[in-house]
Design a protein around this motif. Sequence first.
Motif, PDB file in Angstrom:
ATOM      1  N   GLY A 161       0.830  -1.197   0.000  1.00  0.00           N
ATOM      2  CA  GLY A 161       0.000   0.000   0.000  1.00  0.00           C
ATOM      3  C   GLY A 161       0.866   1.248   0.000  1.00  0.00           C
ATOM      4  N   GLU A 162       0.378   2.301   0.651  1.00  0.00           N
ATOM      5  CA  GLU A 162       1.095   3.570   0.654  1.00  0.00           C
ATOM      6  C   GLU A 162       1.987   3.754   1.877  1.00  0.00           C
ATOM      7  N   TYR A 163       1.649   3.083   2.980  1.00  0.00           N
ATOM      8  CA  TYR A 163       2.313   3.439   4.229  1.00  0.00           C
ATOM      9  C   TYR A 163       3.080   2.289   4.893  1.00  0.00           C
ATOM     10  N   VAL A 164       2.736   1.043   4.588  1.00  0.00           N
ATOM     11  CA  VAL A 164       3.258  -0.099   5.358  1.00  0.00           C
ATOM     12  C   VAL A 164       4.407  -0.762   4.596  1.00  0.00           C
ATOM     13  N   THR A 165       5.469  -1.130   5.347  1.00  0.00           N
ATOM     14  CA  THR A 165       6.640  -1.796   4.763  1.00  0.00           C
ATOM     15  C   THR A 165       6.972  -3.040   5.584  1.00  0.00           C
ATOM     16  N   LEU A 166       7.270  -4.136   4.876  1.00  0.00           N
ATOM     17  CA  LEU A 166       7.711  -5.380   5.531  1.00  0.00           C
ATOM     18  C   LEU A 166       9.144  -5.663   5.111  1.00  0.00           C
ATOM     19  N   ARG A 167       9.961  -6.085   6.082  1.00  0.00           N
ATOM     20  CA  ARG A 167      11.325  -6.472   5.750  1.00  0.00           C
ATOM     21  C   ARG A 167      11.773  -7.613   6.658  1.00  0.00           C
ATOM     22  N   LYS A 168      12.667  -8.452   6.117  1.00  0.00           N
ATOM     23  CA  LYS A 168      13.270  -9.529   6.900  1.00  0.00           C
ATOM     24  C   LYS A 168      14.622  -9.074   7.396  1.00  0.00           C
ATOM     25  N   VAL A 169      14.918  -9.349   8.660  1.00  0.00           N
ATOM     26  CA  VAL A 169      16.228  -9.034   9.215  1.00  0.00           C
ATOM     27  C   VAL A 169      16.774 -10.292   9.870  1.00  0.00           C
ATOM     28  N   GLY A 170      18.087 -10.352  10.045  1.00  0.00           N
ATOM     29  CA  GLY A 170      18.737 -11.535  10.601  1.00  0.00           C
ATOM     30  C   GLY A 170      19.290 -12.397   9.492  1.00  0.00           C
ATOM     31  N   VAL A 171      19.872 -13.535   9.867  1.00  0.00           N
ATOM     32  CA  VAL A 171      20.491 -14.443   8.903  1.00  0.00           C
ATOM     33  C   VAL A 171      19.778 -15.775   8.954  1.00  0.00           C
ATOM     34  N   ALA A 172      19.746 -16.434   7.772  1.00  0.00           N
ATOM     35  CA  ALA A 172      19.057 -17.719   7.679  1.00  0.00           C
ATOM     36  C   ALA A 172      19.845 -18.837   8.328  1.00  0.00           C
ATOM     37  N   SER A 173      21.161 -18.743   8.303  1.00  0.00           N
ATOM     38  CA  SER A 173      21.993 -19.794   8.887  1.00  0.00           C
ATOM     39  C   SER A 173      23.282 -19.193   9.380  1.00  0.00           C
ATOM     40  N   GLN A 174      23.853 -19.847  10.382  1.00  0.00           N
ATOM     41  CA  GLN A 174      25.092 -19.378  10.965  1.00  0.00           C
ATOM     42  C   GLN A 174      26.209 -20.355  10.669  1.00  0.00           C
ATOM     43  N   GLN A 194      15.705 -15.182  12.304  1.00  0.00           N
ATOM     44  CA  GLN A 194      15.163 -14.228  11.352  1.00  0.00           C
ATOM     45  C   GLN A 194      13.901 -13.607  11.919  1.00  0.00           C
ATOM     46  N   GLN A 195      13.730 -12.335  11.668  1.00  0.00           N
ATOM     47  CA  GLN A 195      12.541 -11.629  12.118  1.00  0.00           C
ATOM     48  C   GLN A 195      11.927 -10.899  10.939  1.00  0.00           C
ATOM     49  N   ILE A 196      10.611 -10.810  10.964  1.00  0.00           N
ATOM     50  CA  ILE A 196       9.901 -10.001   9.980  1.00  0.00           C
ATOM     51  C   ILE A 196       9.398  -8.751  10.696  1.00  0.00           C
ATOM     52  N   ILE A 197       9.851  -7.612  10.240  1.00  0.00           N
ATOM     53  CA  ILE A 197       9.490  -6.340  10.858  1.00  0.00           C
ATOM     54  C   ILE A 197       8.456  -5.650   9.989  1.00  0.00           C
ATOM     55  N   ILE A 198       7.361  -5.198  10.625  1.00  0.00           N
ATOM     56  CA  ILE A 198       6.322  -4.455   9.927  1.00  0.00           C
ATOM     57  C   ILE A 198       6.386  -3.007  10.399  1.00  0.00           C
ATOM     58  N   GLU A 199       6.545  -2.096   9.470  1.00  0.00           N
ATOM     59  CA  GLU A 199       6.727  -0.686   9.781  1.00  0.00           C
ATOM     60  C   GLU A 199       5.622   0.134   9.121  1.00  0.00           C
ATOM     61  N   GLY A 200       5.191   1.183   9.841  1.00  0.00           N
ATOM     62  CA  GLY A 200       4.183   2.072   9.289  1.00  0.00           C
ATOM     63  C   GLY A 200       3.306   2.653  10.382  1.00  0.00           C
ATOM     64  N   PRO A 201       2.525   3.662  10.060  1.00  0.00           N
ATOM     65  CA  PRO A 201       1.629   4.273  11.057  1.00  0.00           C
ATOM     66  C   PRO A 201       0.487   3.334  11.415  1.00  0.00           C
ATOM     67  N   LEU A 202      -0.051   3.496  12.609  1.00  0.00           N
ATOM     68  CA  LEU A 202      -1.151   2.654  13.072  1.00  0.00           C
ATOM     69  C   LEU A 202      -2.435   3.108  12.390  1.00  0.00           C
ATOM     70  N   CYS A 203      -2.663   2.548  11.238  1.00  0.00           N
ATOM     71  CA  CYS A 203      -3.839   2.892  10.454  1.00  0.00           C
ATOM     72  C   CYS A 203      -4.560   1.610  10.045  1.00  0.00           C
ATOM     73  N   GLU A 204      -5.612   1.756   9.295  1.00  0.00           N
ATOM     74  CA  GLU A 204      -6.399   0.586   8.885  1.00  0.00           C
ATOM     75  C   GLU A 204      -5.565  -0.377   8.042  1.00  0.00           C
ATOM     76  N   ASP A 205      -4.743   0.162   7.123  1.00  0.00           N
ATOM     77  CA  ASP A 205      -3.900  -0.698   6.288  1.00  0.00           C
ATOM     78  C   ASP A 205      -2.911  -1.495   7.125  1.00  0.00           C
ATOM     79  N   TYR A 206      -2.387  -0.851   8.186  1.00  0.00           N
ATOM     80  CA  TYR A 206      -1.399  -1.520   9.042  1.00  0.00           C
ATOM     81  C   TYR A 206      -2.004  -2.772   9.661  1.00  0.00           C
ATOM     82  N   TYR A 207      -3.186  -2.647  10.264  1.00  0.00           N
ATOM     83  CA  TYR A 207      -3.794  -3.793  10.948  1.00  0.00           C
ATOM     84  C   TYR A 207      -4.249  -4.862   9.952  1.00  0.00           C
ATOM     85  N   LYS A 208      -4.699  -4.435   8.776  1.00  0.00           N
ATOM     86  CA  LYS A 208      -5.138  -5.405   7.770  1.00  0.00           C
ATOM     87  C   LYS A 208      -3.963  -6.237   7.270  1.00  0.00           C
TER      88      LYS A 208
END
Length: 734
Positions: free
Chosen positions: A687-700, A708-722
Motif C-alpha cells: 500500500g502507501e504506508y506499510v513496509t515489511l522487511r526480513k532481518v537476521g540471517v538464515a543460517s550461521q 530471522q525476524q519479519i518487521i512491519i513498519e508504518g503508522p497505526l492505520c487501517e492498512d497496518y492492521y489489515k
Amino acid sequence: MGTSVQVTPLCGVYNENPLSYLVSIDGFNFLIDCGWNDLFDPSLLQPLSRVASTVDAVLLSHSDTLHLGALPYAMKQFGLSAPFYSTEPVHRLGLLTMYDHYLSRKQVSDFDLFSLDDIDAAFQSITRLTYSQNYHLSGKGEGIVIAPHVAGHLLGGTVWKITKDGEDVIYAVDFNRRKEKHLNGTVLESFVRPAVLITDAYNALNNQPPKPQRERDRDFVGGGNVLLPVDTAGRVLELLLVLEENWSLKSLNFPIYFVTYVSASTIDYVKSFLEWMSDAIAKSFETSRDNAFLLKNIKLLTSKSELDSVSDGPKVILASMASLEAGFSHDIFVEWAADVKNLVLFTERGQFGTLARMLQADPPPKAVKVTMSGRVPLTGEELIAYEEEQNRLKKEEALKASLIKEEESKASLATDVNSSDPMVIDTHNKHPSLDGLGQHGSRFRDVLIDGFVPPSSSVAPMFPFYDNTSDWDDFGEVINPDDYVIKDEDMDQGAMRTGGDMDGKLDEGSASLILDTTPSKVISNELTVQVKSSLVYMDYEGRSDGRSVKSILAHVAPLKLVLVHGSAEATEHLKQHCLKHVCPHVYAPQIEETIDVTSDLCAYKVQLSEKLMSNVLFKKLGDYEIAWVDAEVGKTENDMLSLLPISTPAPPHKSVVVGDLKMADFKQFLASKGVKVEFAAGALRCGEYVTLRKVGVASQKGGGSGTQQIIIEGPLCEDYYKIREYLYSQFYLL
C-alpha cells in the motif's frame, strides 16, 4: 550412535570423470550411479570391479553415460547383479542412449565391450519409481527407505533421498535451480539439515550471465551450416524446444535436423513423459492438448543415407555424440571443419580427453588429427575366407551339439535299480533281451527321444502322459477368468523385448544396422583436418552455477557434507567456502578412500501410548499435523520405550509461531487480496504506508539455524492492521 554411513568414491572425485560412488548404510551397500565416458576406457572401472559383488542395490540419477554408461559392462564382466532403481524417463532414455552409443561404435570399430543383449539385460532389471515415492527395502535393507526427487538437470533426473531411523542421506549431483522450457527446478532446497549431503563441485567456479543476456538473439545461421554436437536423449530435449520456438517466432526457413540412430524413438518416448516435465508443459497439454514435442520445424534422421540425402544450403544439425569421438557429429565435423562459413556450436563442456574438450580448450584455426573409420562389405578372397571360416565354425557347433545329444541320450537310457518299481530292470543282471532292446532303441532313437527327455527310471523311451483333472459343473469345464487376464508386468516385459522400444521396434536406421548380416570389415585411416570453421560455446548444460550452489547448500545446512565430481581447483574452492559458511564437517575423499560420516546423533524408537494420544490436540500444518506433547518416558511389557501421560499437571509453555514465510509468495498473496505491493530496496512496500522487511540471517557458521525476524513498519492505520492480519495468517500458532 546414529545410523552408520560410509562413503567410498569409485570414480569421479577431484576430476570430471564419470560418477560412481559406494554408500554403505548400516552395512547395506548402495552403488549410486554407474557411469562411463565416451572413450569407454575399462581402466576407469577397476575400483568398481573390486566391489561389484558386494553391492546390494544400485541407484541411478540421470540418463546419460556419465551416470549409467557402465551398467551393461559391469553386469557382464563384474557380475553386478543387485536390483537397480531409477525413474521411468531415466530407464527409457538411458536405454536409448546406450543403444545409440553401441550402434555408433559398432559402425567404426569391432566394438565388443558389451552387446545389445547386454544392454537389454541391464535395463530389464530396473525398478522404476515416481517422484517422491517412498520405496521400502526388504531383507538386508529392512528399515531403509529410498525416494527419488526432482533434480532439474535431465528429464527424470533424480536427487536421491535415503532414510534410515529418521536420518536422511541425500545424494544430489548435477541439479538445476532454474525452471526451463521442459523441466522444473530442483526440490533440493526443500530438504533441511539432513544427516549427510553428497553433492558435486562441478560448477563451483562458474557463474552464469543473467537470463536476459543468455536469451540474446540466436540468429547464428549466416551463409553456412551449424553443427550442434549433442547427447542422445538428455540436454538435447531443451535445445529442441529452444530452436522450435525460435524458428516459429521468427519464421526462419533454415532446415533443422536431429540426427541419432534412435532419434524417432527418443521423441516418441518423450511425448508420453509430459507429467515429468515443467508445470507449463503439463498445463498446456491439460488445457489445449498441445504436446510440446510435436516438432514442426525439426526433422528426425536415423541413418547415414538419410543424412547424405539432405539438400545443400545453410542448415542446422543436432547430432550425437557431444564428445565428437564417434557417431554422426564426428563425421559431420570432419566434413564441415575446413569451411570458414560453418559453425560448431557447443552447448556443454566436452568430456575430459575428448576431441570436443580439446577444441574448446584451444580454439581454431588449427590442425587436428582425426581417425575416420567405416564398415565396407567383404569382397573377393576376403569374402571366400570369411565364408569358409563360418562354415567351419558351423560344422564344429553341429558336431558339438550332436555329441552332447548323444551323451544325453545315453544317460536317459540308463536304468536305475529300484526294487519297488516293477518296471525297472536290474542292470547288474545281464539279461539278453536288454542288449537287443538297446540296439532296437538305438535305431529309433531320433523318433522316440527327439523333443522330450525320458525319465531316468524307464526301461525304454516313453512319451509323457499328463492326466487332465479339470473340474466340471452342469455347464461344462470350469474356467478360471484369471488365466485369461494379461497382467501389467507381462505387458511391460513384452514391450521390453530385444529392441527396447515399447512397440518392440527400433528406428528404421538402427534396426537395419542390427539386422544387416552382410560380411564386412572396418577400414580406418588418420586424417589431418584444418579446422577453419567458427567454434562457439553457449552454456545450456542445465546445472546450477557457483552462486546458486553455495546458496542452496547454505539453505539445506547439512550436518555433514561430502563433495565429489569436480576439478581439483573447484572441489577445494567449494570445500573452503562450505567450511566457513555451511557446516564444520566437509569431506572431499580420494578414489577408494572410505570416509565415515556417521551422525553424532542418537536415534531411538519410541511407542506412543493410546492413553497419551487420546489427549493430544493436533493442528493442521500443510500436509502434516502437529501438536504439543507433554509426556514421561516409560517401558512397555516388551521393554520398548514408550511415552506415557505425565502424572502431574502439564507446565505452561510459550506460544510458538510455526512456518517459513517467503517474501515473494507473500507478495503474490497480498496482490490476490487487492493490496498494491512491490519490492523496493530489499523490502516489501504494501500500500502507501506499510513496509515489511526480513532481518537476521538464515543460517550461521556451523550449519546452525539463525534467527530471522519479519518487521512491519508504518503508522497505526487501517492498512497496518489489515496487512498484519494477513501476515499472521501465513503462520500457525501453537
